[in-house]
Design a protein around this motif. Structure first.
Motif, PDB file in Angstrom:
ATOM      1  N   ARG A  42      41.147  52.711  15.887  1.00 42.65           N
ATOM      2  CA  ARG A  42      40.324  51.551  16.037  1.00 42.65           C
ATOM      3  C   ARG A  42      40.686  50.774  14.736  1.00 42.65           C
ATOM      4  NH1 ARG A  42      35.551  52.944  18.742  1.00 42.65           N
ATOM      5  NH2 ARG A  42      35.383  55.188  19.252  1.00 42.65           N
ATOM      6  N   VAL A  43      41.826  50.689  14.303  1.00 45.32           N
ATOM      7  CA  VAL A  43      42.333  49.616  13.452  1.00 45.32           C
ATOM      8  C   VAL A  43      42.253  48.347  13.943  1.00 45.32           C
ATOM      9  CG1 VAL A  43      44.810  50.249  14.094  1.00 45.32           C
ATOM     10  CG2 VAL A  43      44.212  49.356  11.856  1.00 45.32           C
ATOM     11  N   LEU A  44      42.812  47.992  15.095  1.00 47.34           N
ATOM     12  CA  LEU A  44      42.638  46.622  15.708  1.00 47.34           C
ATOM     13  C   LEU A  44      41.156  46.172  15.883  1.00 47.34           C
ATOM     14  CD1 LEU A  44      44.080  44.154  16.749  1.00 47.34           C
ATOM     15  CD2 LEU A  44      44.162  45.218  18.944  1.00 47.34           C
ATOM     16  N   GLU A  45      40.367  47.275  16.344  1.00 43.68           N
ATOM     17  CA  GLU A  45      38.946  46.857  16.790  1.00 43.68           C
ATOM     18  C   GLU A  45      38.096  46.397  15.585  1.00 43.68           C
ATOM     19  OE1 GLU A  45      35.322  48.368  16.101  1.00 43.68           O
ATOM     20  OE2 GLU A  45      36.164  49.920  16.806  1.00 43.68           O
ATOM     21  N   VAL A  46      38.248  47.298  14.554  1.00 42.58           N
ATOM     22  CA  VAL A  46      37.587  46.879  13.260  1.00 42.58           C
ATOM     23  C   VAL A  46      38.005  45.319  13.009  1.00 42.58           C
ATOM     24  CG1 VAL A  46      37.262  49.072  12.511  1.00 42.58           C
ATOM     25  CG2 VAL A  46      38.933  47.966  11.595  1.00 42.58           C
ATOM     26  N   ALA A  47      39.232  44.979  12.943  1.00 45.17           N
ATOM     27  CA  ALA A  47      39.427  43.581  12.543  1.00 45.17           C
ATOM     28  C   ALA A  47      38.957  42.715  13.328  1.00 45.17           C
ATOM     29  CB  ALA A  47      41.292  43.513  12.689  1.00 45.17           C
ATOM     30  N   PHE A 102      47.006  48.339   9.043  1.00 47.96           N
ATOM     31  CA  PHE A 102      47.693  46.700   8.937  1.00 47.96           C
ATOM     32  C   PHE A 102      47.358  46.063  10.199  1.00 47.96           C
ATOM     33  CE2 PHE A 102      51.125  44.087  10.464  1.00 47.96           C
ATOM     34  CZ  PHE A 102      50.966  43.268   9.766  1.00 47.96           C
ATOM     35  N   VAL A 103      46.979  44.943  10.123  1.00 47.12           N
ATOM     36  CA  VAL A 103      46.666  44.223  11.613  1.00 47.12           C
ATOM     37  C   VAL A 103      47.343  42.922  11.627  1.00 47.12           C
ATOM     38  CG1 VAL A 103      45.027  43.009  12.972  1.00 47.12           C
ATOM     39  CG2 VAL A 103      44.522  45.507  12.171  1.00 47.12           C
ATOM     40  N   HIS A 104      48.135  42.426  12.605  1.00 48.98           N
ATOM     41  CA  HIS A 104      48.509  41.158  12.830  1.00 48.98           C
ATOM     42  C   HIS A 104      47.977  40.480  13.962  1.00 48.98           C
ATOM     43  CE1 HIS A 104      52.683  38.471  12.895  1.00 48.98           C
ATOM     44  NE2 HIS A 104      51.680  37.996  12.883  1.00 48.98           N
ATOM     45  N   LEU A 105      47.078  39.303  13.551  1.00 43.66           N
ATOM     46  CA  LEU A 105      46.515  38.631  14.568  1.00 43.66           C
ATOM     47  C   LEU A 105      47.110  37.105  14.745  1.00 43.66           C
ATOM     48  CD1 LEU A 105      42.855  39.209  13.363  1.00 43.66           C
ATOM     49  CD2 LEU A 105      44.044  40.494  14.876  1.00 43.66           C
TER      50      LEU A 105
END
Length: 321
Positions: A189-194, A240-243
């Motif tokens: 869920r790392v991308l979802e929480v971002a 880590f997230v890259h948007l």
């Protein structure tokens, strides 16, 4: 076409195929399939069943409405925890907020769980769907629950009522936090929480273009509180997230500064400690805590990138060990 456009995409049509494949490969994936008294299908991915990494990976893609791509990879960022989960998606707003987000609160007497998956887009029980202007329909659907108990018949009947789908066409996938499958699907869920935090800080969803996320997979724990703490900390201290966005640079820079978990007033202790200190009441925790440790925001309009946050290996080790 912007990031929210996705009304021609059916998360249930895609997910139903993945659920069918999960059921067909249940034995190989170490999950147990049974029929509930209501007629609903129950998939045990870690209560009595062993489950495993691959089961968790597949269930994470089911959570994302069949629009997500979840892979396990070796990562050298953290010396003791090289196995990581990497996530990206087609139509990520719909995949993450319209399906994967565990936003459907389901309870009956002593049973409580948050529902995740494609059934949410049919039931429309959450305000987020009004903003997304997204609704799906199907004759079959599924719901993923983070629980170590089989849901009671009253809860299954509620889901049947709210979706308008008979119980025999419902599948409930159960992934307790203490299981390997549960650990993987929660860390995924790392991308979802971002994206959820992006929405919470009021960044316009239509200015979001794409993104991906990576987080280390912790060791499960038989203790519920420890296990839940580790999966949250994997993202809070190691995610880590890259948007990719399309807006003015000022807005992109502000988004980058707002996104990391360290921007929250509750940051600084392992999640299990925080949760215990508030008597296990999620609603007493700053909602802005739930976000990745480190972010990059790239503005497609200007080509500039903005960086914020940092990994915290010391707190990660304290949590994971």
């Amino acid at each position: 076409m912007n990031a929210i456009d996705g009304n021609n995409v059916s998360v249930n049509q895609r997910t139903n195929l993945l659920v069918k494949d999960l059921l067909m490969n249940a034995s190989a994936l170490n999950v147990l399939v049974s029929e509930h008294d209501s007629g609903a299908m129950i998939v045990d991915a870690g209560i009595k069943a062993l489950g495993g990494l691959e089961a968790g990976r597949r269930i994470a893609e089911i959570c994302m409405g069949g629009l997500g791509f979840v892979s396990l990879q070796n990562d050298s960022t953290f010396k003791n925890w090289p196995l990581s989960v990497k996530v990206h998606a087609k139509s990520p707003i719909i995949a993450c907020l319209g399906s994967q987000y565990a936003g459907w609160a389901l309870s009956h007497e002593k049973f409580f769980s948050l529902g995740s998956g494609s059934a949410r887009a049919i039931a429309q029980r959450e305000d987020i769907f009004k903003e997304l202007a997204y609704k799906d329909q199907s004759s079959h659907t599924s719901l993923v629950l983070e629980t170590d108990k089989t849901p009671p018949i009253e809860l299954i009947e509620k889901v049947s009522h709210d979706t308008g789908i008979k119980a025999s066409n419902l599948t409930f996938i159960l992934t307790p936090t203490r299981s390997l499958a549960g650990t993987v699907q929660i860390t995924a869920r790392v991308l979802e929480v971002a994206l959820h935090k992006m929405h919470a800080v009021h960044f316009p969803l239509e200015q979001f273009v794409d993104g991906y996320g990576v987080a280390p997979i912790p060791a499960p724990s038989p203790d519920f509180l420890t296990g839940m703490g580790r999966t949250n900390d994997a993202i809070l201290f190691g995610g880590f997230v890259h948007l990719y966005v399309s807006c003015e640079d000022v807005a992109a820079a502000e988004l980058a500064q707002a996104l990391p978990s360290s921007a929250s007033k509750d940051y600084g202790r392992p999640f299990a400690e925080i949760f215990k200190a508030v008597n296990m009441d999620f609603y007493q925790i700053d909602p802005l805590l739930f976000s990745p440790a480190k972010v990059t925001v790239t503005n497609m309009k200007t080509g500039n990138s903005f960086f914020a946050g940092a990994f915290n290996e010391a707190l990660l080790e304290q949590s994971f060990n």
